[in-house]
Write an enzyme that holds these catalytic residues in place. Structure first.
Site, PDB file in Angstrom:
ATOM      1  N   SER A 447      31.004  67.982  -1.252  1.00 64.14           N
ATOM      2  CA  SER A 447      31.097  69.043  -2.244  1.00 64.14           C
ATOM      3  C   SER A 447      31.613  68.428  -3.541  1.00 64.14           C
ATOM      4  O   SER A 447      32.669  67.784  -3.550  1.00 64.14           O
ATOM      5  CB  SER A 447      32.057  70.134  -1.771  1.00 64.14           C
ATOM      6  OG  SER A 447      31.623  70.680  -0.539  1.00 64.14           O
ATOM      7  N   CYS A 614      35.997  76.876   2.262  1.00 64.56           N
ATOM      8  CA  CYS A 614      35.456  75.511   2.295  1.00 64.56           C
ATOM      9  C   CYS A 614      36.365  74.634   3.159  1.00 64.56           C
ATOM     10  O   CYS A 614      37.590  74.696   3.046  1.00 64.56           O
ATOM     11  CB  CYS A 614      35.367  74.932   0.886  1.00 64.56           C
ATOM     12  SG  CYS A 614      34.637  73.266   0.844  1.00 64.56           S
ATOM     13  N   ASP A 659      31.280  76.936   2.712  1.00 67.08           N
ATOM     14  CA  ASP A 659      30.811  75.555   2.569  1.00 67.08           C
ATOM     15  C   ASP A 659      31.632  74.749   3.566  1.00 67.08           C
ATOM     16  O   ASP A 659      32.684  74.220   3.247  1.00 67.08           O
ATOM     17  CB  ASP A 659      31.039  75.083   1.136  1.00 67.08           C
ATOM     18  CG  ASP A 659      30.545  73.658   0.897  1.00 67.08           C
ATOM     19  OD1 ASP A 659      29.942  73.079   1.828  1.00 67.08           O
ATOM     20  OD2 ASP A 659      30.766  73.126  -0.202  1.00 67.08           O
ATOM     21  N   TRP A 661      31.902  72.134   7.247  1.00 65.25           N
ATOM     22  CA  TRP A 661      31.239  71.013   7.919  1.00 65.25           C
ATOM     23  C   TRP A 661      31.954  70.682   9.217  1.00 65.25           C
ATOM     24  O   TRP A 661      33.077  71.084   9.422  1.00 65.25           O
ATOM     25  CB  TRP A 661      31.235  69.777   7.004  1.00 65.25           C
ATOM     26  CG  TRP A 661      32.582  69.416   6.504  1.00 65.25           C
ATOM     27  CD1 TRP A 661      33.523  68.624   7.123  1.00 65.25           C
ATOM     28  CD2 TRP A 661      33.193  69.821   5.263  1.00 65.25           C
ATOM     29  NE1 TRP A 661      34.650  68.503   6.366  1.00 65.25           N
ATOM     30  CE2 TRP A 661      34.481  69.235   5.208  1.00 65.25           C
ATOM     31  CE3 TRP A 661      32.771  70.613   4.201  1.00 65.25           C
ATOM     32  CZ2 TRP A 661      35.346  69.433   4.139  1.00 65.25           C
ATOM     33  CZ3 TRP A 661      33.639  70.800   3.137  1.00 65.25           C
ATOM     34  CH2 TRP A 661      34.908  70.222   3.115  1.00 65.25           C
TER      35      TRP A 661
END
Length: 661
Positions: A447, A614, A659, A661
């Protein structure tokens, strides 16, 4: 239930579902059977005879695809390489299973001329990843847009064409497996006939098992139509392991160089200059996190706050030298890789640009330290000279050795290089190594932690450096993070920008709630820079809350000074901090502060505010989502079901974005 493989929801209940599914499946199989038989009949009345090899060689007539062979296109859209790997695995298993009855090809959707090639495919198998919050991968965007245009024009380019779809996603995203579901629905609307229910692979759990289960259902459907199945199995697939034609050229042969050789299409990188690399953790920290500034001048790259940068890393010299030693080939050898003639080419993607030295191929194009998968072990078993090595590798690659693979390979995170060191007698040829054993080194996505208006032609990356001990006692070092941390000012790195839907609201007055512990703060730093620019231009700003967490404020409170400045200037309304390891007797996480401020958070949401999360998908994002549900119950007096539905609504209208991961 969403996410259960093959489960579909139809109006009319389970009885109608079973009847409808059986009817559609029978029609698909019958259509494929008729198409196959009509080809055989047509060919039997020609002078060429049936099941002739495309090359005209009769030696392996039963196994080579003939003019009567059903053409099966296995189309993949990938962002990190998993969909590509699955496509190649499926094709490799299909070759011995169906012999000359069908010709399977694995094709990257970005390299597929779908307008020309779609009519030539008798069966379409689509393996597509979902990127971000419901978006197609870079490579698939043009294809998805074309399908949408075809649907709007009431066209039926898939009329009567049997198809199967497997989606790759992560359940932590609200729009889980959006592309798989979309393609399954759209293929049907465009006239296609579903061979097998859509598979929904979940990377948050065990996507390998999800794919294996879906593949078995696909084989059952195709077996009924083509009469295959007898030639399948891991041993047969290992024997069909694809290999490039490899040639070692005379010393001094010029290399095919250039940054563009590291990727293609949307992922083709540009060379950008490193302007700065600095440590963000204090000297007391046991870990490392670096801030990297990249100079974009002359690269042609541009971005907006919230976008991602794909960095194309290089393997360490230590790993490269070890791999060359295990292959038994000098690093300075100049190698040419090319696709073989005939059916073997269907199992392979285009090789890396060559001629190139083995050093270049191992440094930039080969994933030496990533996870190793069972098909690679099967290929290694095939070339092991020691009987014990061969048997052990064969077991690890087999379905019967699945638990052994999990405990010996997956859980301790053994890489390809680790496995090859354990089995030195398995020395593959260069063609087999690059074709069937070593995955292509993929870009790593970060990001972006800056806004262009505040960065003077630069782009920032906030990168946690992975350097940790595994459960097996070995050191696990992240390829990209270690490589970035080693860069010095003036070095050039290959990178490309990937646009994202993770964006600030269009109206500056809209309230925002940002939740980003650790490096999850990266896009929010860009958001705050963008808000600061808007404020300097005289714009009114809505409230902005940031929930940030780390282990210890004295060790890893990254960007603390900047965040305090944003609060003082009014760009950030309030900063909430959680330090999980400062007090040994108390764990303090961002979700605790969300609950403590439930009324304020949901008050801003009630004013039209946007929620952003995030960071880590497996733990943090789950815990934060649960905290938001509980906060809605507390602040608005909702039931759990109603609170969860409220968050689902916010996600659907683009006001709850992740966002992770």
């Amino acid at each position: 239930m969403d996410g259960q493989e093959g489960t579909q929801t139809y109006f009319g209940g389970p009885t109608l579902l079973a009847a409808t599914s059986a009817l559609v499946f029978s029609a698909s199989v019958a259509l494929l059977y008729v198409r196959y038989q009509s080809r055989i009949f047509k060919d039997s009345n020609s002078s060429s005879g049936c099941f002739q090899s495309a090359s005209g060689n009769d030696e392996n007539q039963e196994d080579a695809p003939s003019e009567t062979a059903v053409q099966v296109t296995v189309l993949y859209g990938t962002q990190t390489g998993t969909a590509e790997r699955f496509a190649k695995k499926l094709v490799t298993e299909a070759v011995p299973r169906y012999g000359g009855k069908a010709r399977f090809r694995a094709v990257d959707v970005e390299e597929w001329d779908f307008k020309d090639q779609l009519p030539k495919a008798d069966v379409l198998i689509a393996l597509f990843a979902t990127y971000g919050d419901g978006e197609p991968t870079d490579s698939a965007s043009d294809f998805v847009r074309w399908l949408e245009d075809q649907e709007e024009a009431d066209e039926e380019p898939l009329l009567g064409k049997p198809f199967g779809v497997f989606g790759l996603g992560n359940r932590q995203y609200e729009h889980f497996n959006a592309m798989g579901k979309l393609l399954d629905k759209r293929f049907t609307k465009l006239g296609g006939s579903r061979l097998v229910p859509v598979g929904l692979g979940d990377d948050d759990e065990n996507i390998e098992d999800d794919f294996d289960r879906w593949t078995e259902r696909l084989w059952s459907s195709l077996d009924e139509a083509l009469g295959g199945g007898a030639g399948g199995g891991a041993a047969a697939a290992a024997a069909a392991a694809p290999a490039y034609d490899a040639e070692v050229l005379p010393a001094g042969t010029p290399e095919a160089a250039g940054a563009g050789s590291l990727g293609h299409g949307h992922a083709a990188p540009a060379m950008v200059r490193v302007a700065e690399v600095r440590e963000l953790h204090s000297a007391e920290s046991e870990r490392s996190c670096v801030h990297v500034e990249l100079e974009l001048g002359g690269s042609g790259l541009s971005y907006t706050a919230g976008d991602h940068v794909g960095v194309h890393p290089a393997n360490s010299e230590e790993a490269v030298e070890a791999a060359a030693g295990l292959l038994g080939v000098p690093l300075d050898s100049v190698v040419r890789l090319s696709l073989p003639e005939g059916r073997a080419a269907d199992l392979l993607s285009a090789p890396p640009p060559t001629p190139a030295t083995l050093r270049t191929l191992l440094t930039w194009h080969t994933d030496l330290l990533g996870p190793v998968h069972r098909p690679a072990l099967a290929a290694l078993a095939a070339c092991a000279s020691d009987a014990a090595d061969k048997d052990r590798l064969a077991l690890l690659s087999s379905q019967e050795g699945k638990q052994e693979f999990a405990s010996w390979v997956s859980q301790p995170q053994r890489s390809l290089l680790c496995v090859m060191r354990e089995f030195p007698s398995a020395r593959p040829s260069l063609g087999l190594f690059f074709g069937a054993i070593a995955p292509r080194l993929q870009p790593r996505y970060y990001s972006i932690s800056s806004a262009p208006a505040a960065s003077d032609g630069r782009m920032s990356i906030t990168c946690a450096v992975v350097d940790e001990e595994t459960s097996a006692g070995r050191r696990h070092r992240g390829v990209a993070s270690m490589w970035l941390a080693r860069q010095s000012e003036g070095a050039e790195v290959p990178a490309h920008v990937r646009s994202s839907t993770f964006k600030l609201p269009r109206r500056h007055e809209t309230p925002i709630i940002m939740i980003g512990p650790g490096t999850g703060i990266a896009p929010f730093r860009g958001f705050l820079q963008e808000r600061a620019t808007a404020r300097a231009a005289g714009k009114d700003l809505g409230e902005a809350l940031l929930f940030f967490g780390c282990r210890d404020r004295a060790k890893d409170f990254i960007y603390e000074a900047e965040l305090r400045d944003f609060v003082r200037s009014g760009v950030l309304s309030e900063l909430f901090t959680a330090f999980s390891r400062e007090d040994p007797g108390k764990k303090d996480y961002v979700q605790h502060h969300l609950l403590a401020n439930a009324e304020r958070v949901w008050g801003l949401i009630g004013e039209g505010g946007h929620l952003y999360v995030c960071g880590d998908a497996k733990r943090m994002a789950k815990d934060v989502h649960e905290a938001l549900v509980e906060a809605a119950q507390k602040a608005r007096g909702l039931s759990r079901e109603a609170a969860a539905a409220e968050l689902h609504f916010l996600a659907d209208c683009g006001r709850y974005l992740k966002d992770v991961w």
